[in-house]
Design a protein around this motif. Structure first.
Motif, short mmCIF file in Angstrom:
data_model
loop_
_atom_site.label_atom_id
_atom_site.label_comp_id
_atom_site.label_asym_id
_atom_site.label_seq_id
_atom_site.Cartn_x
_atom_site.Cartn_y
_atom_site.Cartn_z
N VAL A 1 -16.93 3.05 -25.09
CA VAL A 1 -17.80 1.97 -25.56
C VAL A 1 -18.27 1.10 -24.39
CG1 VAL A 1 -17.82 -0.17 -26.90
CG2 VAL A 1 -16.87 1.91 -27.90
N GLU A 2 -17.38 0.81 -23.48
CA GLU A 2 -17.69 -0.12 -22.39
C GLU A 2 -18.41 0.53 -21.21
OE1 GLU A 2 -13.97 -1.91 -21.39
OE2 GLU A 2 -13.99 -3.26 -23.12
N ASP A 3 -18.43 1.84 -21.15
CA ASP A 3 -19.00 2.51 -19.98
C ASP A 3 -20.49 2.20 -19.86
OD1 ASP A 3 -20.05 4.58 -18.15
OD2 ASP A 3 -18.00 5.37 -18.28
N PRO A 4 -20.93 1.63 -18.74
CA PRO A 4 -22.34 1.25 -18.60
C PRO A 4 -23.30 2.44 -18.55
CG PRO A 4 -21.17 0.96 -16.53
CD PRO A 4 -20.13 1.27 -17.56
N ARG A 5 -22.76 3.65 -18.34
CA ARG A 5 -23.62 4.84 -18.30
C ARG A 5 -24.01 5.31 -19.70
NH1 ARG A 5 -19.53 8.20 -14.66
NH2 ARG A 5 -18.16 7.05 -16.10
N LEU A 6 -23.46 4.66 -20.72
CA LEU A 6 -23.82 4.97 -22.11
C LEU A 6 -24.45 3.71 -22.72
CD1 LEU A 6 -20.51 6.81 -23.15
CD2 LEU A 6 -22.66 7.85 -22.39
N PRO A 7 -25.74 3.48 -22.48
CA PRO A 7 -26.37 2.21 -22.87
C PRO A 7 -26.60 2.03 -24.36
CG PRO A 7 -28.00 3.69 -21.93
CD PRO A 7 -26.67 4.35 -21.75
N VAL A 8 -26.47 3.11 -25.15
CA VAL A 8 -26.67 3.02 -26.60
C VAL A 8 -25.36 3.41 -27.29
CG1 VAL A 8 -27.94 3.88 -28.60
CG2 VAL A 8 -29.12 3.57 -26.41
N VAL A 9 -24.93 2.58 -28.23
CA VAL A 9 -23.78 2.91 -29.07
C VAL A 9 -24.26 2.93 -30.52
CG1 VAL A 9 -21.45 2.29 -29.83
CG2 VAL A 9 -22.17 1.81 -27.48
N SER A 10 -24.11 4.07 -31.18
CA SER A 10 -24.46 4.21 -32.60
C SER A 10 -23.16 4.43 -33.36
CB SER A 10 -25.42 5.38 -32.79
OG SER A 10 -25.70 5.58 -34.17
N PHE A 11 -22.80 3.44 -34.16
CA PHE A 11 -21.50 3.45 -34.85
C PHE A 11 -21.69 3.43 -36.35
CE2 PHE A 11 -18.18 1.06 -37.06
CZ PHE A 11 -17.03 1.72 -36.67
N THR A 12 -20.97 4.30 -37.05
CA THR A 12 -20.89 4.24 -38.51
C THR A 12 -19.42 4.13 -38.88
OG1 THR A 12 -22.86 5.64 -38.75
CG2 THR A 12 -21.43 5.41 -40.68
N GLY A 13 -19.09 3.11 -39.67
CA GLY A 13 -17.70 2.91 -40.04
C GLY A 13 -17.47 1.52 -40.60
N SER A 14 -16.27 1.00 -40.40
CA SER A 14 -15.88 -0.27 -41.01
C SER A 14 -16.48 -1.45 -40.24
CB SER A 14 -14.36 -0.41 -41.04
OG SER A 14 -13.86 -0.66 -39.74
N GLY A 15 -16.70 -2.54 -40.97
CA GLY A 15 -17.29 -3.73 -40.39
C GLY A 15 -16.50 -4.33 -39.25
N PRO A 16 -15.19 -4.56 -39.41
CA PRO A 16 -14.43 -5.16 -38.31
C PRO A 16 -14.51 -4.38 -37.02
CG PRO A 16 -13.17 -5.27 -40.35
CD PRO A 16 -14.38 -4.43 -40.64
N VAL A 17 -14.45 -3.05 -37.11
CA VAL A 17 -14.54 -2.23 -35.91
C VAL A 17 -15.95 -2.30 -35.33
CG1 VAL A 17 -14.36 0.10 -34.97
CG2 VAL A 17 -12.71 -0.67 -36.67
N GLY A 18 -16.95 -2.20 -36.20
CA GLY A 18 -18.33 -2.24 -35.73
C GLY A 18 -18.66 -3.53 -35.01
N TYR A 19 -18.29 -4.66 -35.60
CA TYR A 19 -18.61 -5.93 -34.97
C TYR A 19 -17.78 -6.16 -33.71
CZ TYR A 19 -21.73 -7.12 -38.77
OH TYR A 19 -22.78 -7.11 -39.65
N SER A 20 -16.59 -5.59 -33.65
CA SER A 20 -15.81 -5.70 -32.42
C SER A 20 -16.49 -4.95 -31.28
CB SER A 20 -14.38 -5.18 -32.63
OG SER A 20 -14.36 -3.77 -32.74
N ILE A 21 -17.15 -3.83 -31.61
CA ILE A 21 -17.92 -3.09 -30.60
C ILE A 21 -19.09 -3.94 -30.12
CG2 ILE A 21 -19.48 -1.14 -30.28
CD1 ILE A 21 -17.61 0.49 -32.10
N MET A 22 -19.81 -4.53 -31.06
CA MET A 22 -20.96 -5.36 -30.69
C MET A 22 -20.54 -6.54 -29.81
SD MET A 22 -23.85 -7.02 -33.18
CE MET A 22 -24.75 -5.49 -33.42
N ASP A 23 -19.41 -7.16 -30.17
CA ASP A 23 -18.92 -8.29 -29.37
C ASP A 23 -18.46 -7.84 -27.99
OD1 ASP A 23 -19.40 -9.93 -31.52
OD2 ASP A 23 -17.33 -9.94 -32.23
N ARG A 24 -17.96 -6.62 -27.92
CA ARG A 24 -17.40 -6.10 -26.67
C ARG A 24 -18.49 -5.76 -25.66
NH1 ARG A 24 -12.39 -1.93 -27.29
NH2 ARG A 24 -11.63 -1.96 -25.14
N VAL A 25 -19.66 -5.32 -26.16
CA VAL A 25 -20.74 -4.90 -25.25
C VAL A 25 -22.05 -5.56 -25.68
CG1 VAL A 25 -19.74 -2.74 -24.43
CG2 VAL A 25 -20.92 -2.75 -26.62
#
Length: 475
Positions: free
Chosen positions: A215-239
């Motif tokens: 998730v944090e690797d800058p060489r992957l500029p797009v993250v497409s996530f399907t799943g639970s809200g808490p995990v999804g928003y933690s990803i958005m907050d993280r990057v």
């Protein structure tokens, strides 16, 4: 049993560990797969980064033909893939076959959209200062995509990450759900037949606790996530500087108004509250019915629920199978018990056997209980009675989620009013909220996520608009 390899930059690979996948219905071993090492994950990311410009420059016909080949090969392996989905997920084979059919269509739609997803031109000489100027507009990939998929549709939701990425020329790394990676690995076998450039795709079944580095690797500029809200928003907050698309949960409502066809509404609501054992973010969780038809509808609903076939997911007649794990079933049973303890009436079901929950119908449940205000993700339906359409639409909106809603009415004015007023990403008139066509825009508002799936919509999400202005032209 053979160990399934994972896919590293388009090649099969084995790692330093193995993982056993079991069927939630009977505990049998469905498959064993290799698990990538951190060094192999790094190799996959480096390969995706290295090939990004070559991938973006692939001719349209190359991308389209690769996607069409994947569609054909999925169709040719349909029975094998359906058995694999049913085995690792516990999904009844009836629904698993439907998922395979949808995956065939998803890649076919992607191939078609690829040929249409080309540039456009815009004359700029609408003002004297821009005489002789023409704009050429194209969409360019942000870069490699990290696709994180859930367990409930282990083939088709992976397809909704992979197909639009290939369509726009973006390398993709898929991290499938740890409970159901086998379908994604089988898709990797098919992708390897396309002849796409090395590094264009990887399928890495790493544990969830190792996903943070991806998730944090800058060489992957797009993250497409399907799943639970808490995990999804933690990803958005993280990057926060990445382009993140989130397809999250819901507590989908079906509205049954006075003029509805009650037989149709009851049969559809019963089936789609319980399909996939309720493990769909647009499974019917709340049915909101107006008072004049509430008694009659509820009787028909309970009869329809009683007629559902529960059992072994391998049986062609089974409509309701187990949840993905016994732990998941225990949680759902606890939520049902909480609702009853709070004053809710149990009209049907409520029992658990292993990972299977009997189709459950509740009424008179307080609005602050989990089965009303959270996402159950199990075969549980709450009946809510309201006086009229005003109250019904207000009840739909009285939720932190806003994915899709269904409205059973034959009144065209009410249909358009529902579309205006309901705070959701999709309104399905005359059917349940569980309807999804894979080519249409799909996604939610509020805490149901951000961005859209559906091939063309996802292709737009994975790209940015670029403008080239040509000067000095005789137009």
């Amino acid at each position: 049993m053979d160990i399934r390899p994972f896919w590293l930059a388009g090649r099969p690979a084995t790692g330093g560990a193995e993982q056993i996948i079991r069927n939630s219905h009977d505990g049998r071993v469905v498959g064993v797969h290799a698990v990538p090492t951190p060094e192999q994950v790094e190799e996959a990311v480096a390969a995706a980064h290295a090939v990004r410009r070559e991938a973006a420059a692939l001719p349209i016909h190359v991308r389209a033909e690769a996607l069409a080949l994947v569609s054909r090969r999925i169709a040719e392996r349909a029975d094998e893939l359906a058995q694999l989905i049913s085995g690792e997920n516990g999904k009844p084979i009836f629904w698993a076959r439907g998922e395979v059919t949808r995956a065939v269509a998803t890649f076919r739609f992607a191939a078609e959209e690829t040929r249409r997803f080309s540039g456009e031109v815009q004359r700029l000489d609408t003002e004297p200062a821009a005489q002789g100027r023409l704009a050429y507009l194209t969409r360019v990939p942000h870069g490699p995509v990290l696709g994180i998929s859930p367990f409930n549709f282990p083939l088709n939701l992976v397809a909704h990450k992979v197909a639009p990425a290939i369509a726009v020329g973006a390398p993709i790394i898929v991290k499938p759900a740890p409970a159901t990676p086998l379908s994604a690995l089988a898709l990797g076998e098919i992708l390897a037949e396309t002849g796409l450039p090395e590094g264009m795709f990887s399928v890495l079944p790493v544990p969830n606790d190792q996903a943070g580095a991806l998730v944090e690797d800058p060489r992957l500029p797009v993250v497409s996530f399907t799943g639970s809200g808490p995990v999804g928003y933690s990803i958005m907050d993280r990057v926060p500087r990445k382009h993140v698309t989130l397809e999250l949960g819901g507590n989908a409502a079906a509205v049954v108004l006075d003029d509805a066809d009650l037989d149709w509404a009851a049969s559809r609501t019963a089936l789609f509250a319980n399909y996939q054992a309720g493990q769909s973010c647009i499974a019917v969780q709340r049915v909101i019915v107006t008072e004049p038809v509430a008694e009659e509808f509820t009787e028909k609903l309970l009869k329809a629920v009683a007629g559902l076939v529960i059992g072994d997911p391998a049986d062609e007649k089974t409509q309701v199978g187990p949840l993905v794990s016994e732990q998941a079933a225990e949680r759902v049973a606890d939520w049902v018990a909480e609702a009853v303890a709070a004053g809710g009436r149990l009209l049907a079901g409520g029992t658990r056997e292993g990972a299977t929950i009997a189709p459950t119908v509740l009424a008179d449940v307080p609005a602050d209980t989990k089965v009303v205000c959270e996402e159950v993700f199990g075969p549980v339906l709450v009946v809510q009675r309201v006086p009229d359409a005003d109250a019904a639409f207000a009840a739909v909106n009285d939720s932190k989620y806003g994915l899709q809603a269904g409205v059973f009415t034959r009144n065209l004015d009410l249909a358009f009013r529902a579309n205006r007023e309901l705070e959701v990403g999709g309104v399905i008139i005359g059917d349940v909220p569980s309807y999804r066509a894979d080519q249409m825009p799909y996604g939610g508002v509020k805490e149901s996520g951000t961005g859209r799936e559906g091939l063309r919509s996802a292709m737009a999400d994975f790209t940015y608009e670029k403008v080239m202005v040509l000067t000095g032209l005789a137009l």
